[in-house]
Structure formats: C-alpha cells, structure tokens
Design an enzyme around this catalytic site. Structure first.
Site, short mmCIF file in Angstrom:
data_model
loop_
_atom_site.label_atom_id
_atom_site.label_comp_id
_atom_site.label_asym_id
_atom_site.label_seq_id
_atom_site.Cartn_x
_atom_site.Cartn_y
_atom_site.Cartn_z
CB SER A 8 5.79 4.71 -6.36
OG SER A 8 5.14 3.67 -5.66
CG HIS A 10 1.57 5.00 -2.92
ND1 HIS A 10 2.48 5.28 -1.94
CD2 HIS A 10 2.29 4.49 -3.95
CE1 HIS A 10 3.70 4.94 -2.36
NE2 HIS A 10 3.61 4.46 -3.57
#
Lengths: 74, 275
Positions: free
Chosen positions: B150, B173
C-alpha cells in the site's frame, strides 16, 4: 485521515476507544520528550520535542525507549 | 521525657540513659506525580548510558567507528495523525521526518538506506515521508524485505534506486474507506483525488506507466478480500516498479558507488525521468 493499508481496519483500530494513556513531559539528555507513564517512576518515550535535528539521531531519545525517573513532590 | 514523639520506631515510655538518638526519618512516601516539574532523569550521560543499554537491550554498545550511512527502518503501520492502539507496530512520521532532516544536515552521513517491511498506513504521512526521501541531496537506496504494501510502495520508489528481495511482496490496491457506503459523489471524488496523488508519485519516481499501475490496482481475482495485485519480488522488477532484485549487500554496494559518484561530481546521480 485515510488509511492505505492491507490490514483490515478493524484489526488496526481495535481497542482505540480504550486507549487512555497518561503523558508527561520531561527533559532527557537536554531534550524535551513526551513520556507515557507505564508504572510509577518508569515511562516510555512517545515523542521527541526538539528543534535540533541531530537529537532525532540519538538512539536514547527514540520513541519506545524506557526512561526511569524520580517522581517529584512528596 | 524528651520533647518529641518518634512515630517511626516503637519506643518504651521511659527512655533509658543515654537519651535516644534523633528519630529516623520515615521513608519519603512518593507523592502524586507532577507532570510540570519532573525529577531529574536517572539515565546518566556517558558511561551510564551503556548500563542503561545493557539493562534494556541486553547488550553493550560496542565502540566502533561510525558508519557513513544511515539506516532507516520502516516497519508495521505508517502512523499518521492518529495514535494507533498498542497492538500495532508503527513507524511514526513525526520522528522519521526530522530524522531525515538530520541525515541531510549531518556531514558524517553520506547516504541513506531505507529498509521496508510495512503493511502501509496513513496516506498523508506516507507521502510526506516519501517526498522527504525523494528530496534528499544525498544518495538514497531502498530495500523491500518481507513486504512493502500500500503506502509502502511510494516510500520504496522514493529512493534513487530500489531493491526488492526475491520473496518480498508488494500489494497494490485501490484506496478505500472500509465498510463505508459512499453516499455522495464528492466522497468518491475526494478518494479518487487522494488515489491520484499516490499514483502520480509512484509513476513519476519509478519506471512503471500510469496505465500499468492502474491496471494492477484494479485487477480482480488476485486478492481474497479486495481488488488489486500482489507483486512478488521478481514481478515488481518485471513491471519496472522496483529497479532491481537484490539484498542488503547489493543495496550497500549501490549506495557506496552512489556516494563515490557524489564525491566526484559534487551532486548525486538523479534518476532519469520515466517514459
């Protein structure tokens, strides 16, 4: 605040409501630090409050370090 | 009778000769802690800090020559504007950013090695750390070990050169608010804007294209609870998100050559712009 993490938010934030630490401010090796009291006369550094960048390289002032101090007053 | 009552030691009513000694001071009972006037710290300077180190870490600090590089470890959650509960291991941006300033300022430090093993965290804090690393005038190298997920992705690519170990993973993501229903289009637009900041930073500091990064971000069927992609070591290099596969040795070797280049040319070698 937006968290961008692979961890489920409920795991990250679990126990957030119960979090009530008691903080003190004191001077350690010439720099001001915020300490979370863990027991009487002992605490853990939470934050370093210094405007001297070199203080942030001092391992003794890193967050997480244990500090022993003498509680004042009697 | 003597003129006082000793309240500490039991005394016979009629004292024998010679008269009793002055009373023993009762031990001072610790009063309430006053945060404003704390007592002196019991961590002494110099030799005493070795003792403190021995007590806390179980090891003595060895008198060794100082290294010319600084290692920064980004672990656990990148902690931002909120103090996270204690079950989280966190990297605190309010400590890391001044530390990076000190790295820039300290003449003894010639290079920075950033080691990442993080699950991500606060977007603003992560981007702030990434921008600070990217803005250093000294050579920087990053190494992803274990995981750099992330918001760890922009931090990894912020360095001049990035390495990833063969087994390390990076999860890409979309940004989202877990469990929250997006009720107004503005919320979606705001999230989209935040996401664009991350995408723009990553693509301008690595050789991956915006299209490819977006594609990886919105892939379905890879993650159990989310959409996105998990890149394992070699994949991250294949998509040119990370520069090279390697370990600590490679990272240090790159850093030393970067330091030598800087010494020779007066300024560090900049990453050639992508695309």
């Amino acid at each position: 605040m937006i968290l961008y993490t692979t961890m489920p938010l409920e795991t990250v934030l679990q126990g957030l409501e119960d979090l009530q630490p008691s903080y003190l401010e004191m001077e350690v090796s010439g720099a001001r630090v915020v300490i979370e009291e863990t027991s009487l006369g002992q605490g853990r550094i939470v934050r370093l409050l210094s405007t001297d960048p070199q203080d942030y390289l001092n391992p003794a002032l890193q967050p997480g370090m244990t500090i022993n101090f003498i509680p004042s007053g009697s | 009778m003597n003129g006082y009552v000793n309240y500490n030691v039991m005394q016979p009513t009629i004292p024998k000769q010679p008269p009793p000694k002055p009373p023993v001071q009762p031990p001072q009972t610790p009063g309430p802690v006053q945060p404003q006037q704390p007592g002196p710290s019991s961590i002494p300077e110099g030799a005493g800090s070795n003792l403190a180190n021995l007590q806390q870490m179980g090891q003595m600090e060895l008198p060794e020559p100082k290294s010319n590089i600084h290692v920064m470890n980004i672990v656990g959650q990148v902690e931002g504007h909120m103090v996270l509960p204690p079950q989280n291991k966190t990297s605190k941006y309010e400590h890391i950013i001044p530390q990076l300033v000190a790295v820039e300022q300290n003449a003894d430090i010639q290079g920075l090695l950033v080691i990442l093993n993080t699950v991500g965290g606060d977007v603003e804090a992560g981007l702030a750390i990434a921008e600070t690393i990217a803005g250093l005038s000294k050579p920087t190298v990053s190494l992803v070990l274990g995981g750099g997920h992330s918001i760890g992705v922009p931090i990894a690519v912020a360095a001049d050169h990035s390495f990833i170990s063969e087994t390390a993973t990076m999860t890409i993501h979309p940004l989202r608010l877990t469990g929250q229903v997006l009720s107004v289009p503005q919320t979606y637009e705001y999230l989209d804007k935040m996401q664009d900041r991350v995408i723009r930073f990553v693509t301008s500091h690595s050789h991956i294209s915006q299209e490819k990064f977006r594609e990886l971000m919105f892939t379905t069927g890879e993650l159990a609870r989310d959409i996105g992609t998990v890149l394992v070591g070699r994949d991250a290099v294949k998509y040119r998100l990370i520069d090279e596969l390697g370990g600590v040795g490679n990272a240090l070797q790159w850093l030393q050559s970067g330091i030598a280049y800087t010494r020779e040319h007066g300024s560090k070698k900049r990453r050639e712009p992508s695309q």
